[in-house]
Design a protein around this motif. Structure first.
Motif, short mmCIF file in Angstrom:
data_model
loop_
_atom_site.label_atom_id
_atom_site.label_comp_id
_atom_site.label_asym_id
_atom_site.label_seq_id
_atom_site.Cartn_x
_atom_site.Cartn_y
_atom_site.Cartn_z
N VAL A 254 0.85 -1.20 0.00
CA VAL A 254 0.00 0.00 0.00
C VAL A 254 0.88 1.24 0.00
CG1 VAL A 254 -1.75 1.29 1.27
CG2 VAL A 254 -1.91 -1.20 1.14
N GLU A 255 1.90 1.25 0.82
CA GLU A 255 2.82 2.39 0.87
C GLU A 255 3.49 2.63 -0.48
OE1 GLU A 255 6.48 4.06 3.59
OE2 GLU A 255 5.33 2.35 4.28
N GLN A 256 3.85 1.56 -1.16
CA GLN A 256 4.48 1.67 -2.48
C GLN A 256 3.49 2.29 -3.48
OE1 GLN A 256 5.68 -2.11 -4.17
NE2 GLN A 256 7.38 -1.12 -5.23
N ALA A 257 2.22 1.87 -3.42
CA ALA A 257 1.21 2.44 -4.31
C ALA A 257 0.98 3.92 -4.00
CB ALA A 257 -0.11 1.66 -4.19
N VAL A 258 0.95 4.29 -2.72
CA VAL A 258 0.80 5.69 -2.32
C VAL A 258 1.93 6.51 -2.92
CG1 VAL A 258 0.90 7.32 -0.37
CG2 VAL A 258 -0.52 5.26 -0.20
N ASP A 259 3.15 6.05 -2.76
CA ASP A 259 4.31 6.78 -3.29
C ASP A 259 4.22 6.95 -4.80
OD1 ASP A 259 5.33 6.98 -0.72
OD2 ASP A 259 6.74 5.31 -0.96
N ARG B 186 -6.48 0.41 -11.59
CA ARG B 186 -5.39 1.17 -12.22
C ARG B 186 -4.09 0.39 -11.99
NH1 ARG B 186 -6.82 6.83 -13.14
NH2 ARG B 186 -9.02 6.66 -13.64
N PRO B 187 -3.11 0.55 -12.87
CA PRO B 187 -1.86 -0.22 -12.76
C PRO B 187 -1.16 -0.09 -11.40
CG PRO B 187 -1.94 0.93 -14.86
CD PRO B 187 -3.11 1.42 -14.05
N GLU B 188 -1.21 1.11 -10.81
CA GLU B 188 -0.48 1.34 -9.56
C GLU B 188 -1.04 0.55 -8.38
OE1 GLU B 188 0.48 4.57 -12.27
OE2 GLU B 188 -1.41 3.65 -11.68
N TYR B 189 -2.29 0.09 -8.49
CA TYR B 189 -2.85 -0.65 -7.35
C TYR B 189 -3.62 -1.90 -7.75
CZ TYR B 189 -7.07 2.12 -8.47
OH TYR B 189 -8.13 2.72 -9.09
N GLN B 190 -3.47 -2.33 -8.98
CA GLN B 190 -4.23 -3.50 -9.44
C GLN B 190 -3.89 -4.77 -8.67
OE1 GLN B 190 -3.47 -3.90 -13.60
NE2 GLN B 190 -1.44 -4.77 -13.33
N SER B 191 -2.71 -4.87 -8.09
CA SER B 191 -2.33 -6.07 -7.36
C SER B 191 -2.81 -6.07 -5.90
CB SER B 191 -0.81 -6.25 -7.38
OG SER B 191 -0.19 -5.18 -6.69
N GLN C 209 -9.22 -4.88 0.72
CA GLN C 209 -8.87 -4.24 1.99
C GLN C 209 -7.70 -3.28 1.81
OE1 GLN C 209 -8.07 -6.98 5.16
NE2 GLN C 209 -7.79 -5.38 6.68
N GLN C 210 -6.72 -3.68 1.04
CA GLN C 210 -5.57 -2.81 0.78
C GLN C 210 -5.99 -1.60 -0.05
OE1 GLN C 210 -3.16 -5.94 -0.97
NE2 GLN C 210 -1.66 -5.74 0.68
#
Length: 64
Positions: free
Chosen positions: A8-13, A36-41, A45-46
């Motif tokens: 989650v932190e990586q997606a936020v950044d 979206r690609p930045e958070y598709q994985s 909950q995440q």
């Protein structure tokens, strides 16, 4: 800042590096359950955690 999972932190950044306008677009996309690609994985909950974090970050700018 809350203790975020590393994913989650990586997606936020990644999202915040794109700028305020794009962050607002991602908030809307998350609210509408769009992927979206930045958070598709991330799992649901995440994604909820990511949405709360992005909203918290943008609240600082909205107050200005």
């Amino acid at each position: 800042m809350n203790s975020l999972q590393p994913e989650v932190e990586q997606a936020v950044d990644a999202i915040c590096a794109l700028g305020c306008t794009v962050v607002s677009d991602y908030i809307r996309a998350l609210q509408q359950a769009q992927s979206r690609p930045e958070y598709q994985s991330l799992d649901p909950q995440q994604r909820a955690s990511l949405l709360r974090e992005l909203q918290s970050i943008m609240a600082v700018y909205d107050e200005r």
